[in-house]
Design a protein around this motif. Sequence first.
Motif, mmCIF file in Angstrom:
data_model
loop_
_atom_site.group_PDB
_atom_site.id
_atom_site.type_symbol
_atom_site.label_atom_id
_atom_site.label_comp_id
_atom_site.label_asym_id
_atom_site.label_seq_id
_atom_site.Cartn_x
_atom_site.Cartn_y
_atom_site.Cartn_z
ATOM 1 N N PRO A 203 0.824 -1.215 0.000
ATOM 2 C CA PRO A 203 0.000 0.000 0.000
ATOM 3 C C PRO A 203 0.860 1.267 0.000
ATOM 4 O O PRO A 203 2.074 1.223 0.207
ATOM 5 C CB PRO A 203 -0.768 -0.124 1.318
ATOM 6 N N GLY A 204 0.199 2.394 -0.205
ATOM 7 C CA GLY A 204 0.850 3.684 -0.028
ATOM 8 C C GLY A 204 1.622 4.158 -1.242
ATOM 9 O O GLY A 204 1.776 3.447 -2.234
ATOM 10 N N PRO A 207 5.648 2.379 -2.746
ATOM 11 C CA PRO A 207 5.919 1.341 -1.755
ATOM 12 C C PRO A 207 7.088 0.437 -2.129
ATOM 13 O O PRO A 207 7.730 -0.131 -1.235
ATOM 14 C CB PRO A 207 4.604 0.559 -1.704
ATOM 15 N N ALA A 248 1.285 1.561 -10.017
ATOM 16 C CA ALA A 248 0.288 1.468 -8.960
ATOM 17 C C ALA A 248 -1.092 1.229 -9.560
ATOM 18 O O ALA A 248 -1.438 1.786 -10.611
ATOM 19 C CB ALA A 248 0.282 2.734 -8.123
ATOM 20 N N GLU A 250 -5.432 0.832 -8.322
ATOM 21 C CA GLU A 250 -6.304 1.433 -7.325
ATOM 22 C C GLU A 250 -6.291 0.667 -6.008
ATOM 23 O O GLU A 250 -6.602 1.216 -4.960
ATOM 24 C CB GLU A 250 -7.731 1.522 -7.862
ATOM 25 N N TYR A 251 -5.888 -0.603 -6.064
ATOM 26 C CA TYR A 251 -5.857 -1.442 -4.863
ATOM 27 C C TYR A 251 -4.462 -1.547 -4.247
ATOM 28 O O TYR A 251 -4.267 -2.211 -3.224
ATOM 29 C CB TYR A 251 -6.378 -2.848 -5.176
ATOM 30 N N GLY A 252 -3.447 -0.926 -4.851
ATOM 31 C CA GLY A 252 -2.088 -0.984 -4.332
ATOM 32 C C GLY A 252 -1.092 -1.296 -5.438
ATOM 33 O O GLY A 252 -1.431 -1.256 -6.626
ATOM 34 N N THR A 253 0.124 -1.615 -5.057
ATOM 35 C CA THR A 253 1.194 -1.924 -6.011
ATOM 36 C C THR A 253 1.668 -3.348 -5.780
ATOM 37 O O THR A 253 1.967 -3.742 -4.638
ATOM 38 C CB THR A 253 2.379 -0.957 -5.842
#
Length: 268
Positions: A203-204, A207, A248, A250-253
């Motif tokens: 996340p974030g 990352p 990335a 929408e749900y993370g990387t």
Amino acid sequence: MTTTWDPAQYLRHADHRARPFTDLLARVPDLPSAPPRIADLGCGPGNVTAVLADRWPTARVTGYDNSPEMLARTEPYAGPTAGGGSLDFAHADATTWTPAEPYDLIVSNAALQWVPGHLDRFGDWVSALLPSGTLAFQVPDNIDAPLHALMRELAATARWKSRLGEVLRREDSVHAPGVYLDRLARLGCSADVWQTTYQHLLPGPDPVLDWVKGTGLRPVLTALADDPEARDAFVAEYRDLLREAYPAAEYGTVLPFRRLFAVARKGV
């Protein structure tokens, strides 16, 4: 150059980093002694060393590391364990560490990739195992992944080559699975060697950069520590490359991360 480690940065992804150790221990067979004697080589901040006491509650476990920064973080884990065993920690360098006593288990989690010539250390370590004892380790096996390849390519450019050309791990820092199987089998062990690719969902913002700041980027950060402007410039260039390589969603990387595992049991 001795790499400076940042335990707090390393532990930012502690759950992802601990999972391969749990998967490794799941394949370790019964140990020959009760209570067993265990060494954790390259123990880092001690959080996964404590997992050994969960698996073998009566064990006497020593974690070894050559980083003062990491060893300073092990203090909360040291002492008697709930099952009647003990945890302690000591300074040692895996490039030269030779066991001074017999062990039921010598284990290493994501450390041997930093040890040049680690294949040649296996003989001393297996010799120190009790009959039916085990040598078990896992290492990152993704030196060809964008995570590392982009770092090496950037470090080799005209701007950075003179300062960073020799500080990063080389492509032969981890060997092919068959090389480990052959070496361990020739030492009289029954060896199980395999690879797993984890799909880490991080996340974030940035990352993957945050992940690598705790591990593979440490030699660069150490080499440029006396020049913050240059350090920040390299990190910014590398960050932009990582953004393209690991986009990335929408749900993370997603960070695909391959690891190599080996569990070698000494003969009776």
